[in-house]
Design a protein around this motif. Structure first.
Motif, PDB file in Angstrom:
ATOM      1  N   VAL A 219     -69.975  10.945 -10.051  1.00 36.51           N
ATOM      2  CA  VAL A 219     -70.935  10.362 -10.996  1.00 36.51           C
ATOM      3  C   VAL A 219     -70.344  10.470 -12.401  1.00 36.51           C
ATOM      4  O   VAL A 219     -70.026  11.564 -12.868  1.00 36.51           O
ATOM      5  N   VAL A 220     -70.199   9.327 -13.069  1.00 30.22           N
ATOM      6  CA  VAL A 220     -69.574   9.282 -14.394  1.00 30.22           C
ATOM      7  C   VAL A 220     -70.649   9.394 -15.479  1.00 30.22           C
ATOM      8  O   VAL A 220     -71.672   8.715 -15.424  1.00 30.22           O
ATOM      9  N   MET A 221     -70.387  10.274 -16.460  1.00 30.87           N
ATOM     10  CA  MET A 221     -71.315  10.441 -17.579  1.00 30.87           C
ATOM     11  C   MET A 221     -71.132   9.307 -18.593  1.00 30.87           C
ATOM     12  O   MET A 221     -70.008   8.970 -18.960  1.00 30.87           O
ATOM     13  N   ASP A 222     -72.236   8.751 -19.064  1.00 27.65           N
ATOM     14  CA  ASP A 222     -72.175   7.684 -20.054  1.00 27.65           C
ATOM     15  C   ASP A 222     -71.825   8.264 -21.427  1.00 27.65           C
ATOM     16  O   ASP A 222     -72.399   9.274 -21.847  1.00 27.65           O
ATOM     17  N   ASP A 223     -70.880   7.630 -22.102  1.00 27.23           N
ATOM     18  CA  ASP A 223     -70.496   8.029 -23.454  1.00 27.23           C
ATOM     19  C   ASP A 223     -71.501   7.398 -24.423  1.00 27.23           C
ATOM     20  O   ASP A 223     -71.226   6.393 -25.070  1.00 27.23           O
ATOM     21  N   ASP A 224     -72.708   7.991 -24.515  1.00 31.10           N
ATOM     22  CA  ASP A 224     -73.828   7.345 -25.204  1.00 31.10           C
ATOM     23  C   ASP A 224     -73.649   7.258 -26.718  1.00 31.10           C
ATOM     24  O   ASP A 224     -74.294   6.457 -27.380  1.00 31.10           O
ATOM     25  N   LYS A 225     -72.748   8.069 -27.287  1.00 26.08           N
ATOM     26  CA  LYS A 225     -72.479   7.980 -28.732  1.00 26.08           C
ATOM     27  C   LYS A 225     -71.201   7.196 -29.025  1.00 26.08           C
ATOM     28  O   LYS A 225     -70.725   7.155 -30.158  1.00 26.08           O
ATOM     29  N   LYS A 226     -70.661   6.577 -27.989  1.00 26.33           N
ATOM     30  CA  LYS A 226     -69.475   5.708 -28.118  1.00 26.33           C
ATOM     31  C   LYS A 226     -68.328   6.425 -28.833  1.00 26.33           C
ATOM     32  O   LYS A 226     -67.746   5.913 -29.786  1.00 26.33           O
ATOM     33  N   PHE A 227     -67.991   7.617 -28.350  1.00 28.48           N
ATOM     34  CA  PHE A 227     -66.897   8.372 -28.958  1.00 28.48           C
ATOM     35  C   PHE A 227     -65.525   7.879 -28.503  1.00 28.48           C
ATOM     36  O   PHE A 227     -64.625   7.664 -29.307  1.00 28.48           O
TER      37      PHE A 227
END
Length: 293
Positions: A219-227
């Motif tokens: 399961v891949v974590m979303d890079d929600d802050k677009k780092f």
């Protein structure tokens, strides 16, 4: 290249008939597949194609296209922006990132064609058991878990990722994480996937288009802050070649439009997990998609 291919959605009217084109790539699986795809597309459009795929290291392929030893390759926007053009801050919007790279490379004698949705960037991933236990879906969730339960967040990462500004140190800063050094284990890329699947660490550093994500059900974590930078694959063409054969743009467009992370994971897995040949994987997929016959 000597594939017995005819025009499908690509190459109608053989607009590259009479062209002698050399394609190149880097030496890792995804790049080898892209190099094969590009060469197959050019052949379907009538060109004679020389195969120079599999050049070691990042810079060799680009230099070959720049100096005319090769005519074209698929390159990554983030690699060009950071590694070749020397910027330290990525541009969060993928289209703007591509445009900035395209504009900067005009003086280098390189022409960038529109990018694919395929974005081969960094991510953190976890196995299904850990996902059920902790329920994290984003890097902000991981940061919150690290604050609440510091022992829960253990990482398996490459040495390079552990020390790069666009890797672990930058990610920790962006998300307000403070992961103790004892919770971070450095190892080779391939081992990270197996150790993460086994649960030896809660999170492993992965590349978003790697076929092992699917095969190991991570399961891949979303890079929600677009780092993390955008590493969208796009055709990079020697400008002299492009001026001579502008039809290259219309030949590659249907191919590039179909490339995304799901397709990349499937095709990469055929090579890295099933042991198939990258060129054959590219050819089979292009025939299945009707791109060539």
């Amino acid at each position: 290249m000597s594939d017995d291919v005819k025009p499908g959605l690509i190459g109608q009217g053989e607009p590259l008939k009479g062209a002698d084109l050399t394609v190149t790539s880097k030496s890792f699986t995804e790049s080898l597949i892209h190099g094969a795809m590009m060469g197959i597309a050019f052949q379907a459009a009538g060109a004679h194609v020389v195969d120079r795929t599999g050049i070691q290291g990042s810079i060799g392929g680009r230099e070959a296209v720049k100096n005319g030893d090769a005519d074209a390759m698929y390159e990554y926007t983030g690699t060009a922006w950071i590694t070749y053009q020397g910027h330290s801050t990525p541009i969060p919007d993928p289209r703007q990132q591509w445009q900035a790279v395209k504009d900067a490379d005009v003086k280098e004698g390189l022409t960038w064609l529109p990018p694919s949705r395929l974005n081969n960037t960094y991510a953190l991933a976890m196995n299904q058991d850990a996902h059920k236990k902790y329920g994290t879906r984003t890097l902000s969730d991981v940061a919150a878990l690290a604050k609440k339960d510091p022992g829960a967040v253990t990482l398996c990462v490459e040495g390079e990722f552990a020390n790069r500004a666009d890797g672990l140190p930058g990610m920790e800063k962006k998300y307000g994480m403070d992961i103790p050094a004892k919770n971070v284990t450095q190892m080779d890329t391939g081992i990270i996937y197996t150790q993460t699947a086994k649960g030896s660490c809660t999170y492993g550093e992965v590349f978003t288009t790697d076929g092992r994500i699917r095969s190991m059900n991570l399961v891949v974590m979303d890079d929600d802050k677009k780092f993390f930078p955008n590493y969208n694959a796009a055709p990079e063409i020697n400008t002299g070649t492009f001026k001579k054969w502008p039809a290259i743009a219309q030949v590659l467009a249907p191919l590039t439009e179909r490339l995304d992370n799901k397709v990349a994971q499937q095709l990469n897995a055929k090579v890295d997990v099933d042991g198939e040949d990258p060129h054959q994987v590219a050819l089979d997929w292009m025939k299945k998609e009707g791109l060539v016959k």
